[in-house]
Design a protein around this motif. Sequence first.
Motif, PDB file in Angstrom:
ATOM      1  N   GLN A  63      -4.789  -2.920  -1.175  1.00 20.97           N
ATOM      2  CA  GLN A  63      -3.452  -3.094  -0.604  1.00 20.97           C
ATOM      3  C   GLN A  63      -2.740  -1.757  -0.519  1.00 20.97           C
ATOM      4  O   GLN A  63      -2.895  -0.888  -1.369  1.00 20.97           O
ATOM      5  CB  GLN A  63      -2.639  -4.042  -1.464  1.00 20.97           C
ATOM      6  CG  GLN A  63      -3.196  -5.446  -1.510  1.00 20.97           C
ATOM      7  CD  GLN A  63      -2.362  -6.354  -2.386  1.00 20.97           C
ATOM      8  OE1 GLN A  63      -1.414  -5.914  -3.015  1.00 20.97           O
ATOM      9  NE2 GLN A  63      -2.717  -7.615  -2.428  1.00 20.97           N
ATOM     10  N   GLU A  64      -1.928  -1.583   0.519  1.00 30.00           N
ATOM     11  CA  GLU A  64      -1.146  -0.365   0.704  1.00 30.00           C
ATOM     12  C   GLU A  64      -0.177  -0.168  -0.450  1.00 30.00           C
ATOM     13  O   GLU A  64       0.080   0.951  -0.865  1.00 30.00           O
ATOM     14  CB  GLU A  64      -0.377  -0.426   2.017  1.00 30.00           C
ATOM     15  CG  GLU A  64      -1.269  -0.481   3.239  1.00 30.00           C
ATOM     16  CD  GLU A  64      -0.491  -0.771   4.505  1.00 30.00           C
ATOM     17  OE1 GLU A  64       0.736  -0.953   4.425  1.00 30.00           O
ATOM     18  OE2 GLU A  64      -1.117  -0.822   5.563  1.00 30.00           O
ATOM     19  N   GLU A  65       0.364  -1.249  -0.997  1.00 29.98           N
ATOM     20  CA  GLU A  65       1.325  -1.168  -2.089  1.00 29.98           C
ATOM     21  C   GLU A  65       0.701  -0.542  -3.325  1.00 29.98           C
ATOM     22  O   GLU A  65       1.360   0.196  -4.044  1.00 29.98           O
ATOM     23  CB  GLU A  65       1.881  -2.551  -2.415  1.00 29.98           C
ATOM     24  CG  GLU A  65       2.676  -3.145  -1.279  1.00 29.98           C
ATOM     25  CD  GLU A  65       3.037  -4.600  -1.512  1.00 29.98           C
ATOM     26  OE1 GLU A  65       2.690  -5.133  -2.572  1.00 29.98           O
ATOM     27  OE2 GLU A  65       3.661  -5.184  -0.625  1.00 29.98           O
ATOM     28  N   VAL A  68       0.765   3.302  -3.144  1.00 30.49           N
ATOM     29  CA  VAL A  68       2.063   3.877  -3.459  1.00 30.49           C
ATOM     30  C   VAL A  68       2.325   3.827  -4.956  1.00 30.49           C
ATOM     31  O   VAL A  68       2.856   4.761  -5.535  1.00 30.49           O
ATOM     32  CB  VAL A  68       3.190   3.146  -2.683  1.00 30.49           C
ATOM     33  CG1 VAL A  68       4.544   3.670  -3.083  1.00 30.49           C
ATOM     34  CG2 VAL A  68       2.982   3.296  -1.190  1.00 30.49           C
ATOM     35  N   LYS A  69       1.920   2.770  -5.619  1.00 33.59           N
ATOM     36  CA  LYS A  69       2.200   2.597  -7.038  1.00 33.59           C
ATOM     37  C   LYS A  69       1.333   3.469  -7.935  1.00 33.59           C
ATOM     38  O   LYS A  69       1.722   3.764  -9.048  1.00 33.59           O
ATOM     39  CB  LYS A  69       2.036   1.129  -7.429  1.00 33.59           C
ATOM     40  CG  LYS A  69       3.100   0.241  -6.824  1.00 33.59           C
ATOM     41  CD  LYS A  69       2.914  -1.201  -7.214  1.00 33.59           C
ATOM     42  CE  LYS A  69       3.961  -2.069  -6.532  1.00 33.59           C
ATOM     43  NZ  LYS A  69       3.787  -3.471  -6.836  1.00 33.59           N
ATOM     44  N   MET A  95       4.646   8.797  -5.548  1.00 28.82           N
ATOM     45  CA  MET A  95       5.500   8.562  -4.395  1.00 28.82           C
ATOM     46  C   MET A  95       6.764   7.801  -4.787  1.00 28.82           C
ATOM     47  O   MET A  95       6.709   6.860  -5.575  1.00 28.82           O
ATOM     48  CB  MET A  95       4.751   7.766  -3.331  1.00 28.82           C
ATOM     49  CG  MET A  95       3.508   8.448  -2.801  1.00 28.82           C
ATOM     50  SD  MET A  95       3.849   9.969  -1.928  1.00 28.82           S
ATOM     51  CE  MET A  95       4.794   9.358  -0.565  1.00 28.82           C
ATOM     52  N   LYS A 107       8.759   6.757  -2.175  1.00 27.96           N
ATOM     53  CA  LYS A 107       8.961   5.888  -1.022  1.00 27.96           C
ATOM     54  C   LYS A 107       7.620   5.647  -0.339  1.00 27.96           C
ATOM     55  O   LYS A 107       6.755   6.511  -0.331  1.00 27.96           O
ATOM     56  CB  LYS A 107       9.936   6.550  -0.037  1.00 27.96           C
ATOM     57  CG  LYS A 107      10.351   5.667   1.105  1.00 27.96           C
ATOM     58  CD  LYS A 107      11.421   6.314   1.950  1.00 27.96           C
ATOM     59  CE  LYS A 107      11.839   5.368   3.062  1.00 27.96           C
ATOM     60  NZ  LYS A 107      12.885   5.944   3.884  1.00 27.96           N
ATOM     61  N   ASP A 108       7.475   4.488   0.228  1.00 26.97           N
ATOM     62  CA  ASP A 108       6.253   4.114   0.922  1.00 26.97           C
ATOM     63  C   ASP A 108       6.045   5.047   2.124  1.00 26.97           C
ATOM     64  O   ASP A 108       6.893   5.129   3.005  1.00 26.97           O
ATOM     65  CB  ASP A 108       6.382   2.658   1.386  1.00 26.97           C
ATOM     66  CG  ASP A 108       5.140   2.125   2.058  1.00 26.97           C
ATOM     67  OD1 ASP A 108       4.201   2.909   2.287  1.00 26.97           O
ATOM     68  OD2 ASP A 108       5.111   0.923   2.347  1.00 26.97           O
ATOM     69  N   PHE A 111       4.262   4.757   4.642  1.00 27.17           N
ATOM     70  CA  PHE A 111       4.111   4.020   5.898  1.00 27.17           C
ATOM     71  C   PHE A 111       5.465   3.694   6.533  1.00 27.17           C
ATOM     72  O   PHE A 111       5.534   3.345   7.699  1.00 27.17           O
ATOM     73  CB  PHE A 111       3.310   2.741   5.669  1.00 27.17           C
ATOM     74  CG  PHE A 111       1.931   3.019   5.120  1.00 27.17           C
ATOM     75  CD1 PHE A 111       0.933   3.512   5.946  1.00 27.17           C
ATOM     76  CD2 PHE A 111       1.655   2.807   3.792  1.00 27.17           C
ATOM     77  CE1 PHE A 111      -0.330   3.787   5.444  1.00 27.17           C
ATOM     78  CE2 PHE A 111       0.391   3.077   3.276  1.00 27.17           C
ATOM     79  CZ  PHE A 111      -0.605   3.572   4.108  1.00 27.17           C
ATOM     80  N   THR A 112       6.535   3.804   5.756  1.00 20.72           N
ATOM     81  CA  THR A 112       7.867   3.518   6.287  1.00 20.72           C
ATOM     82  C   THR A 112       8.739   4.772   6.391  1.00 20.72           C
ATOM     83  O   THR A 112       9.907   4.671   6.728  1.00 20.72           O
ATOM     84  CB  THR A 112       8.588   2.481   5.398  1.00 20.72           C
ATOM     85  OG1 THR A 112       8.732   3.013   4.076  1.00 20.72           O
ATOM     86  CG2 THR A 112       7.824   1.176   5.350  1.00 20.72           C
TER      87      THR A 112
END
Length: 70
Positions: A6-8, A11-12, A16, A18-19, A21-22
């Motif tokens: 998962q992309e999440e 990031v975790k 980072m 902030k994500d 991808f956004t």
Amino acid sequence: MKRIIQEEQLVKTGKMKKDPFTMSADEKIQWRQELQKSIRSYLFSREQPLVYSKDGQMVEEHSDGTIQNI
């Protein structure tokens, strides 16, 4: 090797805030600049040179500012 699904999770597991991808284009530019500074300071603190390609030639940069062709 652990596979990140998962992309999440990506990031975790890092530093980072902030994500990515956004992020807007300006935020990505700032993030890349901060990342470059972080990498440089980390390598120099471990007394390692920063190695990269410049004008098609591999070079190494040392903490004292000297740059040598490899």
